[in-house]
Structure formats: C-alpha cells, structure tokens
Design an enzyme around this catalytic site. Structure first.
Site, mmCIF file in Angstrom:
data_model
loop_
_atom_site.group_PDB
_atom_site.id
_atom_site.type_symbol
_atom_site.label_atom_id
_atom_site.label_comp_id
_atom_site.label_asym_id
_atom_site.label_seq_id
_atom_site.Cartn_x
_atom_site.Cartn_y
_atom_site.Cartn_z
ATOM 1 N N ARG A 111 0.874 1.209 20.969
ATOM 2 C CA ARG A 111 1.265 0.334 22.072
ATOM 3 C C ARG A 111 0.105 -0.588 22.422
ATOM 4 N NH1 ARG A 111 1.030 2.631 26.185
ATOM 5 N NH2 ARG A 111 0.659 4.799 25.676
ATOM 6 N N TYR A 260 6.185 -1.618 16.236
ATOM 7 C CA TYR A 260 5.810 -0.218 16.425
ATOM 8 C C TYR A 260 6.366 0.411 17.701
ATOM 9 C CZ TYR A 260 3.330 4.023 15.705
ATOM 10 O OH TYR A 260 3.062 5.343 15.467
ATOM 11 N N LYS A 269 9.648 3.189 26.593
ATOM 12 C CA LYS A 269 8.682 2.882 27.655
ATOM 13 C C LYS A 269 9.146 1.693 28.497
ATOM 14 C CE LYS A 269 6.074 6.100 26.035
ATOM 15 N NZ LYS A 269 5.974 7.368 26.745
ATOM 16 N N HIS A 289 7.128 9.759 33.430
ATOM 17 C CA HIS A 289 6.617 10.078 32.096
ATOM 18 C C HIS A 289 6.422 11.598 32.023
ATOM 19 C CE1 HIS A 289 3.263 9.142 28.911
ATOM 20 N NE2 HIS A 289 4.427 9.336 28.341
ATOM 21 N N SER A 311 -0.153 10.165 27.524
ATOM 22 C CA SER A 311 0.283 10.103 26.133
ATOM 23 C C SER A 311 -0.638 10.951 25.248
ATOM 24 C CB SER A 311 0.228 8.658 25.636
ATOM 25 O OG SER A 311 0.987 7.851 26.492
ATOM 26 N N CYS A 313 -1.179 14.164 25.035
ATOM 27 C CA CYS A 313 -1.902 15.293 25.656
ATOM 28 C C CYS A 313 -1.087 16.576 25.574
ATOM 29 C CB CYS A 313 -2.223 14.990 27.116
ATOM 30 S SG CYS A 313 -3.582 13.854 27.307
ATOM 31 N N ASP A 336 9.352 13.653 26.871
ATOM 32 C CA ASP A 336 8.545 12.474 27.234
ATOM 33 C C ASP A 336 8.940 11.806 28.556
ATOM 34 O OD1 ASP A 336 6.387 10.746 26.463
ATOM 35 O OD2 ASP A 336 7.855 9.186 26.001
ATOM 36 N N ARG A 430 3.603 9.196 13.834
ATOM 37 C CA ARG A 430 4.693 9.805 14.613
ATOM 38 C C ARG A 430 5.812 10.345 13.736
ATOM 39 N NH1 ARG A 430 4.232 9.072 20.518
ATOM 40 N NH2 ARG A 430 2.317 7.887 20.736
HETATM 41 C C1 OXD Z 1 3.432 7.376 24.542
HETATM 42 C C2 OXD Z 1 4.601 7.759 23.747
HETATM 43 O O1 OXD Z 1 2.612 6.571 24.070
HETATM 44 O O2 OXD Z 1 5.346 8.639 24.196
HETATM 45 O O3 OXD Z 1 3.306 7.877 25.654
HETATM 46 O O4 OXD Z 1 4.837 7.182 22.682
HETATM 47 MN MN MN Z 2 4.886 9.163 26.216
#
Ligand code: OXD
Ligand code: MN
Length: 646
Positions: A111, A260, A269, A289, A311, A313, A336, A430
């Site tokens: 991102r 991406y 998001k 989130h 993100s 974690c 998420d 991912r």
């Molecule tokens: C993030 C995702 O970046 O979930 O938080 O992709």
């Molecule tokens: Mn996320």
C-alpha cells in the site's frame, strides 16, 4: 501441460491481440454495446440505471476497447485465469488445487500511504490540524479541485486497448442489514479474480441492487506509464503516478497506477475502512481494522472478541488460533475488518465484510498457523512469494515443509538458496484465499445479524515496557488506550525500518475522517448500547537478551481465557497504574513448554511509563491538538498521575 492449466482449457479464448472478438468466439457476450463500446461479456440489461450511468461515465473517461460485466461465475473465472496466464501475470502451481502465483512489478508491492488521499471541502474534516511546523501523520487531504485534476491528469484514455471490467460486489453477506454494495470498475483481470475471492461478487449483487439502488462507486486503473514502455508487461502499473483517492460525500473511490492489494482491491481498505468509517460515523456504528473470533471454553460457553492490531502484527494468526489450553476452541469470523453496530437490544454485533483472507505469507507455517496452512492450498492466488521446482510455493517460515532436492525461484524470478543472503518471498507477499475454506470458520460467520461482541482488544509489537495484557478501567480509558496505540512498523506499507510508530486503533492508514472526530464517535458509542470491555495485549515483549518473553501463538489462548473470565466479571485481577492485570495465580501458565516469568510479563518499569506518557502527550498535542476530546487528555493526565506513584 500441467493438469491445472488443462482444467481451465475448456474455456475457449482468443489471444490478447484478437481478444476483441472474444464475444463472437465464446458466445458469452450478448453482442451489445454500451456507449458505442462492445460488451464482450455480460448483460447490460442487468444493470440498474445508476450503475449503467457510472459505467457510461467511466467508459467516456477511460475509453476501453471493450466492457466485461462480471457475473462471478466459474466459467468467467476460468476465462480471467486464462487471460492472466496468457499475459504472464500468473503461473500455475500444479502441486495444489486451482492455485496460482502472481509476481508484481517490484515497484508495486505494498500500500502506498503517502499517495492515499481523502477529499473533503475543508481540510479539518479529513485531518486534525497539527501543531505549527509539524508534519501531520494522520492521513492526507486533497481539495475537490485537486481531486478532479488528479483524475483528469491520469484517467482520460487510460484503458485504450484494454478491457474494462465491471465488478459488482457486496461487503458483508448479501442482504444483511449491515452489508453495503460497491461497483468496482477496473482494467485488471488480477483485481477481478481477487475480488471474486475477497467479496461476494457478480450477478446476485446486481439482483440485490435492484432492491436497494445504493452503492459505492470505485474506479480503478493500473494506469498507462507516461513513457508508454511497460518494462514488466505482465504487471502493468504506473508507480510514478500512483494515487488512491476517496471522496466520502460522493461515496466515490478512485485509484490509479497500482495493481497491488489494498491499492486495487477497493472493497477492502478503501471501502470497508476509509469510506466505511465515514458511513459508520453518519449512521452510528463502527468500521474497524479488526479480526473477529469466537472462543468456547471447556464448559461450552462461547463469546466473540474483536482485536485491532496494525497491519502484519498477527491478526490472521490470532483469528485462527489453535489453543494450547485443553478444552478451548477458537473459531474464525474474520481476520482483518469488523463492521460493528448495536442491535435493537443494545448488543454490539459484528460482521466480517470480507469473503476471503488477504494474509501476509511469510511467517505463516505449520508451526505458527496450521489452520491457515490448511486453508490456503486450494483456490488461492499467491502474490510475490517464491515458488518451488515441484510446483509449490515457498516463503520464510516454510523451511520445515520443504522437500529435499527441491529448487526455489524467488519472488523476482531468480534462483534462490538459503545461502543467497536475500529473502525468497517479499516480506509483504500474500495469499488471497476464500474464507469459507478455513477449517475453523465459525458457523455464524455469514449470519446477517452479525455476532455479539463481548470484548475488544488493542495491541501491537512492543518490545519493551508493555505487559502481556491489561484491561481498561472504563470505556473512555479503553478509547484512550486505542488512541495511544503504538507498534513497530512492518512491511505492509512503504515504511522502512523497525521504528515504533503511533498507530491509533490500528487505523492510522485507514481513517476516512479527522481522527479527533473519530475518537469522539468512539466515546459516543457508550450512549448507544452496552459497550464491551476493552483490553490491550502485547505478544512481543523481549527480555534484555532480545528474546521474546511470551511464546505467543497457541499459548495466547491463556490470555483469552483470562479475558473470558473478566467478561464474566470474575475478580481475577489486580489494579495497577495502567489498568487491570491478571492476578498472579489467575493467568493459567500450567504445562507451558517454556518457563514463563510472571514478573517479566507484567513488570511496569516506571521510567519507561513516564517516557511513554510523555510521548503520548507530545503525539496528541502535536498531531491532534484541540480536535482530541478533552476526556482523552483527562485519561492521559490520570494515567500520568498513577504512573508517578509506581
Ligand atoms: C493491511 C492489509 O495492510 O490487511 O493491513 O493488507
Ligand atoms: Mn489489514
């Protein structure tokens, strides 16, 4: 030819050059036109007049060669996969069932927060006013004029020679009172295939739209680089001019230049968090989130918990926890995003608006997340992981499942060995996989009413000073804890290094409006219903040798057990300066593989906390100023007083 490719070969397909004639070859199209542009697939009569108007405007702007209206069918998916195979965007992974690997342009891997903007009339609707001379870090504002100019400087003619896909999608189970619909227009087949996994997509959504003609407009193009040369033909993008725009008052998302993840799968998001949080504020609910999990204790009592971690974690790992405590069971609702709203009884209920997991691959293994490993090896699109000579995937953490003699090709397409001295998979690589495949998906994960939430967790990567778990003293103290969240930075966005960054509510990159107003909205939830208890967790504390003091993963069930007991108002805590922590005998440390020291987990170094409170104050004052509700400053002052007594 690998079997997997043969399986999609029954779908006839023109070469990219002759793709214009696909409709005639396949009979899938209705040979009709929209705005003088051929419809290569799908049925224009399925579109409501407002969807049609959005498509027409987008055609006039982007000038695609043809339009494909997605129905979400299997046949369509095979077609999209064939296109990506022909263009070299994906390669098959014959070791698994219907799995594919996409490798992006190395300039398009995460991102791009610095190019992500929210458009409002006034800047203070979007971001708090930072102290003079301080650069604001709580989002980027763009004026309505610049918003328009950004679009007009990039989009005209950007889809020439390409297919425009119209992707109808629902965030949340179709027809749920908590769900919302979007239409994404994109020129990326990768986005179409991924959106089909990440959201409910296709004709049923168009059917629903005929009942409720209300949707978010989302326009996406991978872009046309100004120099006209696509170095990475298989992954077109325009990193120099990437921009991700949101206009909450018009329920509009516009994204250009990146293919991406969060930049291009606009339901995630952009919609579910940024635009979603603005709708939630207007309508009196929360778009967060957060993962959602259900946990059942040995007596069969079940509760649902949400957790906000920044993100990368470990949200996916916690959402799929394999408890080490006997008799406990965790089930996954989402990993998420949570949309949470009080029902008429005043119970906070959550849905996962997504339909899939877009999880970080490195670190996912049979040891850390066996449930994810049991989920992801069918119907999955992997991105930027390494691949193996036996047709599988590889990333850091998978060492123990690597068969001997297998050769590895890294995410950049180069031969790789453990001695190469570089990572095999990109750290933000991912898997994009259907949630319904998760072996512990919760029975109620698609319940239109959502699941009742008993506790909210905040957390992050804090190597020093922050205990394993503590409970907020009240709702406003909990909101303060969310606002004061900090964590080591990760690879999910463009940030470098391991600095401790403020990431309030794990939402810093995702606020759709002024963070100060967001905190006020959170505080106001206490007037709307029965608010859950709030906790802060930290699995990442390290000792003086740099070793983690808590094993994490399955042992986190021990922490969840204490949370459940607190939700039942058991007196199993002691009051300390920062909140409530488990009484020494209340955290179940029985039969742990590693010896764990309660003192190391829960010590509160006074110097650290004095500095922490000073840094939180400096952050609030310099970034949020008078936009932050006084109640939160009061919570901070009270914390500082309690810390002074340690
Ligand atoms: C993030 C995702 O970046 O979930 O938080 O992709
Ligand atoms: Mn996320």
């Amino acid at each position: 030819m690998p079997e997997i490719v043969e399986k999609i070969n029954d779908v006839p397909l023109a070469s990219p050059i002759t793709r214009k004639s696909r409709a005639q070859q396949t009979n899938y199209g209705l040979y009709s036109h929209i705005c003088g542009t051929n419809i290569s697939y799908g049925n224009v009569s399925c579109l409501t007049s407002s969807v049609k108007a959005f498509v027409e405007e987008s055609i006039a702007l982007c000038q695609p060669d043809q339009v494909h209206i997605c129905d979400g069918s299997d046949v369509e998916n095979k077609m999209i996969l064939r296109i990506m195979l022909e263009e070299g965007t994906i390669i098959p992974l014959p070791k698994y069932e219907n799995c594919w690997l996409a490798r992006t342009n190395p300039a398009d891997v995460a991102r791009v927060e610095s190019r992500t903007f929210i458009c409002t009339e006034n800047i203070d609707e979007t971001i708090p006013t930072p102290k003079e001379g301080v650069r604001g870090t709580l989002g980027n504002w763009i004026s309505p004029d610049d918003f328009q100019q950004s679009i007009h400087g990039r989009f005209p003619g950007c889809m020439k020679g390409r297919t425009m896909y119209v992707v109808p999608f629902s965030m949340g189970p179709l027809g749920s009172p908590l769900s919302k619909i979007g239409i994404e227009i994109t020129d990326s087949p990768y986005v179409v295939a991924s959106m089909r996994i990440m959201a409910r997509m296709g004709t049923p959504v168009l059917d629903q739209l005929r009942k409720q003609d209300e949707f978010i407009r989302a326009l996406h193009s991978v872009g046309t680089p100004l120099n006209g040369i696509l170095e990475y033909f298989s992954w077109p993008c325009d990193p120099e001019r990437t921009i991700i725009l949101h206009n909450p008052s018009e329920n509009l998302i516009v994204s250009y230049g990146s293919g991406y993840g969060g930049n291009s799968l606009l339901g995630k998001k952009c919609f579910a968090l940024r635009i979603g949080s603005t709708i939630a504020k207007r309508e009196g609910w929360l778009a967060e989130h957060m993962l959602i999990l259900g946990i059942t204790n040995p007596d069969g009592e079940k509760k649902y918990i949400t957790a906000a971690f920044p993100s990368a974690c470990g949200k996916t790992n916690l959402a799929m926890l394999n408890p080490s405590l006997p008799g406990y069971k965790v089930e996954c609702v989402g990993d998420d995003i949570a949309w949470m709203k009080f029902d008429t009884e005043g119970v906070l209920r959550a849905i996962n608006p997504e339909n899939g997991f877009f999880g970080v691959a490195p670190g996912t293994s049979l040891e850390t997340n066996p449930i994810a490993m049991a989920t992801i090896f069918k119907n999955t699109i992997f991105t930027n992981v390494a691949y193996t000579s036996d047709g599988g995937v590889y990333w850091e953490g998978m060492e123990s499942s690597l068969a001997s003699g297998v050769q590895i090709t890294d995410w950049l397409g180069k031969p790789w060995t453990k001695e190469s001295g570089r990572l095999a998979a990109h750290p933000n690589s991912r898997f994009c996989t259907p949630a319904g495949q998760c072996p512990i998906i919760d029975l109620h994960w698609e319940d239109p009413q959502g699941v009742p939430i008993s506790a909210i967790l905040f957390g992050g990567r804090r190597p020093v000073g922050v205990p394993l778990i503590y409970e907020a003293r009240s709702w406003s103290h909990g909101v303060f804890i969310g606002a004061a969240m900090r964590s080591e930075s990760t690879a999910a966005a463009e940030h470098k290094g391991k600095a401790i960054m403020n990431d309030p509510f794990a939402m810093r990159p995702f606020f759709g409006y002024n963070f100060g107003h967001y905190v006020k909205h959170w505080l106001s939830m206490a007037n709307r219903g029965k608010v859950p208890k709030i906790f802060h967790v930290n699995w990442f504390r390290k000792d003086s040798n740099g070793k983690f003091v808590w094993p994490g993963y399955g042992d986190n069930s021990r922490v969840l057990e204490w949370i459940l007991r607190r939700c039942n108002e058991e007196h199993c805590y002691i009051d300390v300066a920062i909140g409530k922590i488990p009484a020494k005998s209340a955290l179940n440390l029985n039969n742990m593989k590693e010896v764990t020291d309660y003192e190391e987990l829960f010590s509160l170094p006074k110097e650290f906390w004095l500095q922490e409170t000073a840094e939180i104050r400096a952050y609030f004052e310099s970034q949020v100023g008078s936009d932050l509700p006084q109640e939160i400053y009061n919570e901070l002052s009270q914390l500082r007083e309690r810390v002074a007594q340690i």
